[in-house]
Write an enzyme that holds these catalytic residues in place. Structure first.
Site, PDB file in Angstrom:
ATOM      1  CB  SER A 116      -0.883  -0.009   1.256  1.00 19.03           C
ATOM      2  OG  SER A 116      -1.524   1.230   1.443  1.00 19.03           O
ATOM      3  CE1 TYR A 175      -4.314  -1.976   5.348  1.00 14.79           C
ATOM      4  CE2 TYR A 175      -3.260   0.060   4.655  1.00 14.79           C
ATOM      5  CZ  TYR A 175      -3.911  -1.119   4.345  1.00 14.79           C
ATOM      6  OH  TYR A 175      -4.131  -1.457   3.023  1.00 14.79           O
TER       7      TYR A 175
END
Length: 356
Positions: A183, A196
């Site tokens: 990501s 995350y």
């Protein structure tokens, strides 16, 4: 004899340097060439492609793309019902062979058990796409420990078990492709995404390290692709916003999948989407270099004395001060992030809506 050995050593060093420079030049020319013309895409028809998190979102769309390319699909998801839906959609898209398995990738024993099933029932996986992921979307101190552990189990540790299960066959065959869906949050820290970000940084670092291992062991048949997209409209980041949709758009899933599949077919090592992320990483690296140079200068000034610093790199203190100014100050990087409202992208986060 000593002089002869010394001369031979020097000649060998010169030869190695020339070979290195020649190969470096060729690699740069090759990269420039493929910016002008498209790099050839490999044929994945008949390749066994395993996709985790295939039951919805990006995983489902990746499955449909590889179905159209004639690949044998192995679909893994923790949700049996949605995975069966993907199975049917893949068959409708033209896949001749599709195999769906229910597996919780965060559980090592589950991964190894289902991996053994796949090897017996389907064969050796040749393209492994670690796509499964979850997001809590909470500030660090508001996030329960069990949710943080789950983030790491799914977003990072699952990659360890998947590689352990399927990489040995790739090495034995000297043929395979490892795909890490990381990501943009695995490149740059994001407010409200601490757990995350940490898990995605870890996944990226792990994939990069295994890539280096395969290089060092001359396993040229094993490729790696590391994907770092900005937020995608799959529902996972529902409620997130962007101030500059031209530079940092919330990505259309179909577009993101086309770019990812294209990167795999071209055996591209890194893929950042959108392209503005490459510029953001350049700015970040400049800031990091500025910190390093300033740190070297200041610690040298304190520990070595001004006389020794003047000798260091043949740079005067004034020269070193000028040198460190060419790098981006950290404060400037923070101002750019603030202007783009990067700190506020999670303010409206609601997350994926569960099916009733």
């Amino acid at each position: 004899m000593g002089v002869g050995q010394n001369m031979s050593h020097n000649l060998e060093s010169v030869k190695n340097l020339l070979v290195f420079l020649g190969k470096s030049l060729l690699s740069i020319l090759e990269a420039l060439l493929f910016h002008v013309i498209s790099k050839p895409r490999k044929n994945v028809a008949g390749e066994i492609v395993l996709i985790t998190g295939a039951g919805s979102g990006l995983g489902r769309l990746l499955a449909l793309q590889f179905a159209r390319l004639g690949s044998v699909l192995v679909l893994w998801d923790v949700n049996k019902e949605t995975n069966e839906e993907t199975h049917q959609l893949a068959r409708d898209a033209g896949a001749a062979r599709v195999h769906a398995y229910t597996c919780d990738c965060s559980r090592r024993e589950d991964v190894y058990r289902v991996a053994d099933q796949v090897k017996k029932e389907v064969g050796d996986v040749s393209i492994l796409i670690n796509n499964a992921g979850i997001v809590t979307g909470r500030k660090f101190l508001d996030c329960p420990d069990d949710l943080m552990e789950k983030s790491f189990d799914v977003n990072f540790k699952a990659h360890l078990w998947m590689y352990k299960a399927f990489l040995p066959a790739m090495i034995a065959n000297n043929h395979g492709h490892l795909v890490c869906i990381s990501s943009s949050a695995g490149l740059i820290g994001v407010n409200g995404l601490s757990d995350y970000c940490a898990s995605k940084f870890a996944a990226l670092g792990f994939a990069e390290s295994v890539f280096i291992e395969t290089l060092a062991q001359k396993q040229s048949g094993i490729k790696t692709t590391i994907v770092c997209p900005f937020f995608i409209k799959t529902g996972m980041f529902e409620g997130c916003t962007t101030k500059c949709p031209t530079l940092l758009p919330i990505l259309d899933p179909e577009y993101a999948v086309r770019k990812i599949v294209d990167a795999i077919l071209q055996e591209q090592l890194y893929l950042y989407i959108p392209k503005f992320l490459y510029f953001m990483m350049f700015l970040k690296r400049c800031a990091e270099c500025g910190v390093v140079v300033r740190g070297v200068y200041e610690s040298s000034q304190a520990q070595m004395g001004m006389e020794d610093i003047n000798t260091l790199g043949q740079l005067s203190p004034e020269g070193m001060k000028t040198y460190k100014l060419i790098f981006l100050p950290v404060k400037t990087g923070i101002l750019i992030a603030d202007y783009l409202e990067v700190f506020n992208v999670m303010d409206g986060f609601t997350g994926q809506k569960k099916k009733s």
